[in-house]
Design an enzyme around this catalytic site. Structure first.
Site, PDB file in Angstrom:
ATOM      1  N   HIS A   5       0.795  -1.192  -0.187  1.00 41.28           N
ATOM      2  CA  HIS A   5      -0.082  -0.002  -0.504  1.00 41.28           C
ATOM      3  C   HIS A   5       0.738   1.386   0.112  1.00 41.28           C
ATOM      4  O   HIS A   5       2.236   1.530   0.730  1.00 41.28           O
ATOM      5  CB  HIS A   5      -1.115  -0.129   0.697  1.00 41.28           C
ATOM      6  CG  HIS A   5      -2.272   0.678   0.805  1.00 41.28           C
ATOM      7  ND1 HIS A   5      -1.950   2.144   1.278  1.00 41.28           N
ATOM      8  CD2 HIS A   5      -3.808   0.726   0.331  1.00 41.28           C
ATOM      9  CE1 HIS A   5      -2.734   2.713   1.253  1.00 41.28           C
ATOM     10  NE2 HIS A   5      -4.046   1.860   0.803  1.00 41.28           N
ATOM     11  N   ASP A  12      -8.157  -5.156  -0.105  1.00 44.36           N
ATOM     12  CA  ASP A  12      -8.622  -6.788  -1.020  1.00 44.36           C
ATOM     13  C   ASP A  12      -7.807  -8.031  -0.701  1.00 44.36           C
ATOM     14  O   ASP A  12      -8.710  -9.009  -1.274  1.00 44.36           O
ATOM     15  CB  ASP A  12      -7.999  -6.070  -2.564  1.00 44.36           C
ATOM     16  CG  ASP A  12      -8.859  -4.396  -2.891  1.00 44.36           C
ATOM     17  OD1 ASP A  12      -9.757  -4.191  -2.421  1.00 44.36           O
ATOM     18  OD2 ASP A  12      -7.990  -3.584  -3.538  1.00 44.36           O
TER      19      ASP A  12
HETATM   20  N1  CMC Z   1       3.829  -7.851  -4.739  1.00 41.55           N
HETATM   21  C1  CMC Z   1       5.408  -7.532  -5.455  1.00 41.55           C
HETATM   22  N2  CMC Z   1       6.119  -6.421  -4.783  1.00 41.55           N
HETATM   23  C2  CMC Z   1       5.810  -5.307  -4.358  1.00 41.55           C
HETATM   24  C3  CMC Z   1       4.300  -5.166  -4.551  1.00 41.55           C
HETATM   25  C4  CMC Z   1       3.752  -6.692  -4.635  1.00 41.55           C
HETATM   26  N3  CMC Z   1       2.347  -6.586  -4.696  1.00 41.55           N
HETATM   27  N4  CMC Z   1       3.795  -4.129  -3.555  1.00 41.55           N
HETATM   28  C5  CMC Z   1       5.146  -3.071  -3.787  1.00 41.55           C
HETATM   29  N5  CMC Z   1       6.012  -3.990  -4.391  1.00 41.55           N
HETATM   30  C6  CMC Z   1       7.191  -4.171  -4.419  1.00 41.55           C
HETATM   31  C7  CMC Z   1       8.177  -2.986  -5.310  1.00 41.55           C
HETATM   32  O1  CMC Z   1       8.483  -3.835  -6.433  1.00 41.55           O
HETATM   33  C8  CMC Z   1       9.099  -1.825  -4.577  1.00 41.55           C
HETATM   34  O2  CMC Z   1      10.020  -2.733  -5.176  1.00 41.55           O
HETATM   35  P1  CMC Z   1      11.663  -2.194  -4.869  1.00 41.55           P
HETATM   36  O3  CMC Z   1      11.734  -1.336  -4.068  1.00 41.55           O
HETATM   37  O4  CMC Z   1      12.181  -3.149  -4.403  1.00 41.55           O
HETATM   38  O5  CMC Z   1      11.159  -1.385  -6.435  1.00 41.55           O
HETATM   39  C9  CMC Z   1       8.566  -1.718  -3.335  1.00 41.55           C
HETATM   40  O6  CMC Z   1       7.948  -3.140  -2.980  1.00 41.55           O
HETATM   41  C10 CMC Z   1       7.639  -0.105  -3.352  1.00 41.55           C
HETATM   42  O7  CMC Z   1       6.269  -0.468  -4.118  1.00 41.55           O
HETATM   43  P2  CMC Z   1       6.155   0.352  -4.790  1.00 41.55           P
HETATM   44  O8  CMC Z   1       5.491   0.326  -6.306  1.00 41.55           O
HETATM   45  O9  CMC Z   1       6.884   2.004  -5.530  1.00 41.55           O
HETATM   46  O10 CMC Z   1       5.042   1.093  -4.044  1.00 41.55           O
HETATM   47  P3  CMC Z   1       3.663   1.992  -4.466  1.00 41.55           P
HETATM   48  O11 CMC Z   1       3.514   2.800  -3.394  1.00 41.55           O
HETATM   49  O12 CMC Z   1       3.839   2.721  -5.838  1.00 41.55           O
HETATM   50  O13 CMC Z   1       1.730   1.121  -4.707  1.00 41.55           O
HETATM   51  C11 CMC Z   1       0.433  -0.752  -4.515  1.00 41.55           C
HETATM   52  C12 CMC Z   1       1.206   0.697  -4.028  1.00 41.55           C
HETATM   53  C13 CMC Z   1      -0.575  -0.528  -4.130  1.00 41.55           C
HETATM   54  C14 CMC Z   1       0.031  -0.094  -5.750  1.00 41.55           C
HETATM   55  C15 CMC Z   1       1.166  -1.978  -4.874  1.00 41.55           C
HETATM   56  O14 CMC Z   1       1.340  -2.528  -3.513  1.00 41.55           O
HETATM   57  C16 CMC Z   1       1.094  -2.886  -5.899  1.00 41.55           C
HETATM   58  O15 CMC Z   1       0.813  -2.833  -6.358  1.00 41.55           O
HETATM   59  N6  CMC Z   1       0.253  -3.860  -4.726  1.00 41.55           N
HETATM   60  C17 CMC Z   1      -1.107  -5.091  -5.455  1.00 41.55           C
HETATM   61  C18 CMC Z   1      -1.495  -3.803  -6.243  1.00 41.55           C
HETATM   62  C19 CMC Z   1      -2.798  -3.861  -5.086  1.00 41.55           C
HETATM   63  O16 CMC Z   1      -3.253  -4.781  -4.011  1.00 41.55           O
HETATM   64  N7  CMC Z   1      -2.991  -3.056  -4.644  1.00 41.55           N
HETATM   65  C20 CMC Z   1      -4.662  -2.869  -3.725  1.00 41.55           C
HETATM   66  C21 CMC Z   1      -4.290  -1.103  -2.878  1.00 41.55           C
HETATM   67  S1  CMC Z   1      -5.459  -1.215  -1.592  1.00 41.55           S
HETATM   68  C22 CMC Z   1      -6.654  -0.841  -1.676  1.00 41.55           C
HETATM   69  C23 CMC Z   1      -7.017   0.834  -2.989  1.00 41.55           C
HETATM   70  O17 CMC Z   1      -6.428   1.696  -2.824  1.00 41.55           O
HETATM   71  O18 CMC Z   1      -7.808  -0.060  -4.068  1.00 41.55           O
END
Ligand code: CMC
Length: 432
Positions: A309, A367
């Protein structure tokens, strides 16, 4: 709220300095007020994804991502999920205080008596393909409400905004249930004013003209709690979309349709659908190590859905409640041995003991378990995100209203770092 005890920014190139006031909220990090920056320094700030940018002042929802705390108008989500119900929470989010008995009664009446759709909207549904994704249908139908309810599109009139709020909150269950009914080729079921909000929604989803549907109180309660957990979540992508669309003075139905479109993405609301699909694809516990390895592989775009998140760097408090609710619902339905729940719990256990997830503070989000509950209730996977949109309509509307009442707000208009060609002369076609 704004103090002189702020910040001084120095441009190391020109030596120019600018004082930036400090903004202090009730709780949470202070902000540097950079509004004068461009005027005095001729520079913009760069923050794609808004990881360090506050776009507004808000008194609705507070999240402490490190502690895993979520408050609506100061009340912890755990207390609201246990003691409140969705319409009471909706009132709280919209108006700032819990309703007294008269306010409670009046609000429920206003929502209940706006739940029917203008009858002409029946025909609007019929223009969609039967196999359309329900998110595409609800996005279209909500946008089309502006064509059916012109009398509540004056965004400068608080009374008009309030009627639009009642209409949207009241009609969303009907709109979502009808999108499902349409996909099934079943007749639409009209709202029933004797039922509670959650019960009425389940009724419109699952009753047919030839078969009565009486949902168990446990399922009604679980649906109600699920709606509370999704009601608002501060300045996330869809809420920011609603505010940005609304900042131009666009009508409320267009703004909420924009929010639905933003919610549809798999990184946001569509993750609940993706989690279930992912769990089904994994299929069995022995495939978890393979999946974890893929999630960790930098060359593979694969992500563990329902994990991570932007704000929570701790367990999402909504996921905790959802995990518990999931067990209760499955017990009520006699599905304690649901293989997907076992798989999800094992996936969570393995991920949370893996250094990749631990070091990046990736925890289950809201989720992760919601799809399992919804599936157990008989909600089709493609409708999961519609449920999220139904609940979040309350937050979107409250935030949109707050924006209209905030004198600081102007049309949203970010700037950019231009990296394209500098000015050049047009070349005629025969010279290219
Ligand atoms: N699986 C594997 N690695 C992950 C994941 C994941 N679900 N989420 C983040 N990472 C890693 C990412 O690769 C990065 O690693 P590194 O620093 O080595 O490059 C690090 O964690 C930080 O990730 P980020 O993409 O910079 O984080 P963000 O804040 O931009 O993204 C997120 C947040 C929710 C989009 C992301 O965690 C994600 O894609 N999660 C899966 C989708 C999901 O479950 N979404 C629902 C969110 S909660 C409900 C809502 O908001 O609607």
């Amino acid at each position: 709220m704004s103090t002189n005890d702020g910040f001084t920014l120095t441009d190391n190139k020109s030596g120019k300095k600018v004082d930036l006031p400090r903004m202090i909220g009730t709780v949470g990090p202070d902000l540097a007020d950079i509004r004068t920056l461009y005027g005095s320094m001729d520079i913009f700030t760069y923050d794609p994804g808004f990881t360090s940018t506050g776009s507004c002042k808000s008194a609705i929802t507070y999240i402490d991502g490190d502690q895993g705390i979520l408050l609506h108008r100061g009340y912890p989500i755990e207390q609201l999920a246990e003691k409140s119900d969705f319409l009471e929470t909706a009132y709280l989010i919209l108006y700032g205080e819990l309703p007294n008995p008269e306010q409670n009664k009046a609000f429920r009446k206003n929502v209940t008596y706006h739940s029917m759709l203008q009858d002409q909207m029946n025909y609007f549904y019929r223009g969609f393909r039967r196999d359309a994704h329900p998110m595409a249908v609800i996005c279209g139908v909500v946008g089309a409400m502006a064509a059916f309810y012109h009398d509540s599109t004056n965004v400068n009139d608080p009374a008009s905004r309030e009627v639009a709020s009642f209409r949207l909150i009241a009609k969303m269950p009907t709109i979502v249930a009808w999108a499902y009914k349409y996909s099934q080729g079943q007749p639409f079921i009209y709202p029933n004013n004797k039922m509670s909000y959650a019960e009425n929604f389940l009724h419109m989803m699952f009753a047919t003209p030839c078969e009565e549907y009486v949902p168990s109180p446990v399922l009604v309660k679980a649906m109600d709690r699920l709606l509370i957990l999704h009601a608002d979540h501060e300045q996330n992508a869809s809420t920011s979309t609603v505010r940005l669309a609304g900042s131009s003075g666009a009508n409320p139905f267009a703004c909420i349709a924009a929010g639905i479109a933003s919610l549809w993405g798999p990184a946001h609301g569509s993750a609940n659908e993706a989690v279930l699909q992912q769990l089904r694809e994994i299929g069995s516990v022995d495939r978890i190590p393979e999946i974890i390895a893929r999630a960790k592989d930098k060359d593979d775009p694969f992500r563990l859905m329902g994990f991570g998140h932007r704000v929570y760097k701790n367990y999402d408090p909504r996921a905790k409640i959802m995990g518990q609710a999931c067990k209760e619902v499955l017990k009520e339905l006699g599905k304690e041995d649901e293989p997907l729940l076992k798989l999800a719990m094992e996936l969570e256990r393995i991920a949370l003991s893996d250094d990749y997830f631990v070091s990046r503070k990736l925890f289950p989000n809201v989720d992760f378990y919601s799809g399992i509950i919804l599936q157990a209730m008989g909600i089709p996977t493609s409708a999961f995100t519609c449920l999220f949109a139904l609940a979040r309509t309350v937050g979107w509307i409250a935030q949109w209203n707050e924006m209209h009442e905030d004198k600081d707000q102007k049309i949203g208009r970010p700037r950019q770092l231009y990296v394209g060609a500098p000015q050049r002369d047009y070349t005629p076609l025969d010279k290219r």
